[in-house]
Scaffold this motif. Structure first.
Motif, PDB file in Angstrom:
ATOM      1  N   GLY A   1      -2.677  -8.186  17.082  1.00 46.46           N
ATOM      2  CA  GLY A   1      -2.383  -7.167  16.851  1.00 46.46           C
ATOM      3  C   GLY A   1      -1.683  -7.253  15.547  1.00 46.46           C
ATOM      4  N   SER A   2      -0.572  -8.047  14.734  1.00 44.09           N
ATOM      5  CA  SER A   2       0.100  -7.969  14.084  1.00 44.09           C
ATOM      6  C   SER A   2      -1.000  -8.183  12.883  1.00 44.09           C
ATOM      7  N   ILE A   3      -1.933  -8.796  12.536  1.00 44.93           N
ATOM      8  CA  ILE A   3      -3.113  -9.550  11.780  1.00 44.93           C
ATOM      9  C   ILE A   3      -3.925  -8.100  11.718  1.00 44.93           C
ATOM     10  N   LEU A   4      -4.214  -7.330  12.727  1.00 44.91           N
ATOM     11  CA  LEU A   4      -4.793  -6.368  12.415  1.00 44.91           C
ATOM     12  C   LEU A   4      -4.757  -4.979  11.764  1.00 44.91           C
ATOM     13  N   PHE A   5      -3.023  -4.908  12.322  1.00 42.25           N
ATOM     14  CA  PHE A   5      -2.188  -2.693  12.137  1.00 42.25           C
ATOM     15  C   PHE A   5      -1.817  -3.869  10.743  1.00 42.25           C
ATOM     16  N   GLY A   6      -1.335  -5.292  10.547  1.00 43.03           N
ATOM     17  CA  GLY A   6      -0.710  -5.591   9.348  1.00 43.03           C
ATOM     18  C   GLY A   6      -1.580  -5.469   7.929  1.00 43.03           C
ATOM     19  N   HIS A   7      -2.941  -5.895   8.424  1.00 43.10           N
ATOM     20  CA  HIS A   7      -4.268  -6.009   7.287  1.00 43.10           C
ATOM     21  C   HIS A   7      -3.979  -4.455   7.201  1.00 43.10           C
ATOM     22  N   PHE A   8      -4.178  -3.256   7.650  1.00 42.03           N
ATOM     23  CA  PHE A   8      -4.280  -1.881   7.127  1.00 42.03           C
ATOM     24  C   PHE A   8      -3.087  -1.668   7.128  1.00 42.03           C
ATOM     25  N   GLY A   9      -2.544  -1.734   7.378  1.00 36.49           N
ATOM     26  CA  GLY A   9      -0.969  -1.431   6.406  1.00 36.49           C
ATOM     27  C   GLY A   9      -0.670  -2.269   5.365  1.00 36.49           C
ATOM     28  N   ASP A  10      -1.319  -3.177   5.129  1.00 34.27           N
ATOM     29  CA  ASP A  10      -0.648  -3.139   3.551  1.00 34.27           C
ATOM     30  C   ASP A  10      -2.155  -3.312   2.418  1.00 34.27           C
ATOM     31  N   ARG A  11      -2.773  -2.341   2.672  1.00 33.31           N
ATOM     32  CA  ARG A  11      -4.452  -1.927   3.134  1.00 33.31           C
ATOM     33  C   ARG A  11      -4.775  -0.407   2.524  1.00 33.31           C
TER      34      ARG A  11
END
Length: 438
Positions: A66-76
């Protein structure tokens, strides 16, 4: 940013994490009291409890995803939209758990569906915490970052209080919580999961009114976004990632030892060298936990303020040392031969107060370790990687240690985790004066 806008951000971050942690904790409570009877009924009580705790730990395996998935979109894409997505993921999974058929209705499909929804809960929470922490830290006033960041941390004790409070009310009004034909185990246990949908709607309303954080907006304007934040984190920020993971280790281990494991120990569902530990009623123990969680909440603002005044590193070293010493006392204070309800309450209060003191600065520390363009991903992966080695296995290992070698070894386990955190803190540089804008 004006004071009114900061106040709105504080409310949004705290309400959101309260909802997420409420959803997460009602599962933790049910994993000890409900699911062993309804979803894992075969075998003896300890075996069923261990099977239930295994599904409990499954969410922690999902949290880094979840941190990878949402982190990707959170930083993008940005912090705001991503936080809405994580809240919906968690809320829908929790609501579905309240509708699941039990083992007696559909057989092995029941625990399989339960495990799937628990996995989805983990994915949602994996993206929630770091987003809420960034929302608070990236909009904080100068010199008050730890104080601003402690507000989403308060969602943990508030969510825990409401989760256990709902279960306590249900068991008080529906009779014996162990009666498989009673109202509580027939349908009442579903209520906490179903009413979470109402709270999720409230959280969505609050979050949709937010603006993007100015720190992220400036990073976008400077053209600092990266295509694959996770790759950048592992390539260029592996050291803070490793440090952040172990800085959180003692916090996670302490919390799930003092909540999930100790609930089973205190109510007599797990034996210690063949002896019944305390055999408190489930309801009586919930009352003790509800009292102790107040001290959890009280500790968070204390170290939020101290971390701004004296630095994150110094405060956390003192608190983590206290946790290590606390663990060494388990063999004496949780000894089944001398245990009483007042003594159990005292142990819970000390443990939860220490939890609040160590948890308070974390939402400032982890984001401060990473640059803006990978901060969501980096802080989220560190936080949730710690959840695997510090929380996912903690109730399971503690249950096994108490049953095989005695409760004192549970304390040794907590002390070892604290020592590893102390090593990480001594290696870590102070982050209080680090600029988040870059």
């Amino acid at each position: 940013m004006g004071r009114a806008e900061r106040r709105r951000i504080v409310i949004a971050s705290m309400v959101g994490t309260t909802i997420e942690f409420y959803d997460f904790y009602i599962y933790a409570t049910a994993a000890v009291s409900v699911f062993p009877l309804l979803f894992f009924p075969k075998g003896n009580g300890t075996t069923a409890l261990l099977a239930s705790l295994a599904t409990f730990g499954l969410a922690f395996a999902a949290r880094p995803l979840g941190s990878i998935l949402f982190g990707h979109f959170g930083d993008r894409i940005g912090r705001k939209a991503t936080l809405v997505g994580s809240l919906l993921t968690m809320g829908i999974a929790t609501f579905v758990i309240g509708l699941l058929p039990t083992y007696h209705a559909v057989g092995v499909l029941a625990p399989a569906l339960l495990a799937l929804m628990r996995f989805c809960q983990g994915v949602g929470l994996g993206g929630e915490w770091s987003g809420a922490a960034l929302l608070a830290t990236e909009t904080a006033a100068k010199g008050k970052r730890a104080w601003a960041a402690m507000w989403p941390q308060l969602g943990a004790p508030i969510g825990f209080f409401f989760a256990n409070g709902v279960f306590l009310i249900l068991t008080l009004t529906m009779g014996d919580e162990k009666d498989t034909h009673g109202a509580f185990l027939t349908w009442g246990w579903r209520v906490p999961f179903l009413i979470s949908s109402v709270i999720v709607i409230l959280g969505l309303y609050v979050r949709l009114k937010l603006e993007e954080t100015p720190v992220f907006a400036r990073a976008v304007a400077r053209g600092e976004k990266v295509k694959t934040p996770l790759t950048v984190v592992f390539k260029h920020n592996w050291r803070p990632l490793l440090i952040g993971t172990f800085v959180m280790l003692a916090t996670y281990t302490l919390f799930y030892v003092m909540t999930t494991w100790i609930l089973g120990f205190g109510t007599g569902k797990v034996t210690s060298k063949g002896a019944d530990p305390l055999s408190m009623s489930y309801r009586d123990f919930l009352v003790l936990q509800l009292i102790s969680v107040l001290f959890f909440g009280a500790g968070i603002p204390v170290t939020g303020w101290l971390a701004d005044r004296f630095g994150r590193r110094r405060v956390l070293i003192v608190v983590t040392t206290a946790i290590a010493l606390f663990g060494l006392g388990f063999g004496v204070f949780l000894n089944p031969d001398v245990m009483t309800e007042p003594l159990m309450l005292a142990v819970l209060i000390v443990g939860m107060l220490l939890m609040g003191l160590t948890f308070g600065p974390m939402s400032a520390v982890l984001p401060e370790l990473f640059p803006t363009n990978v901060r969501y991903t980096g802080s989220g992966v560190a936080y949730n990687a710690a959840s695997i080695i510090g929380a996912a296995v903690a109730p399971f290992i503690a249950t096994w240690l108490a049953g095989s070698y005695g409760v004192g070894w549970v304390g040794v386990y907590l002390t070892i985790a604290s020592v590893l955190t102390l090593i990480a803190l001594f290696v870590m540089k102070e982050t209080r004066d680090v600029s988040l804008d870059g």
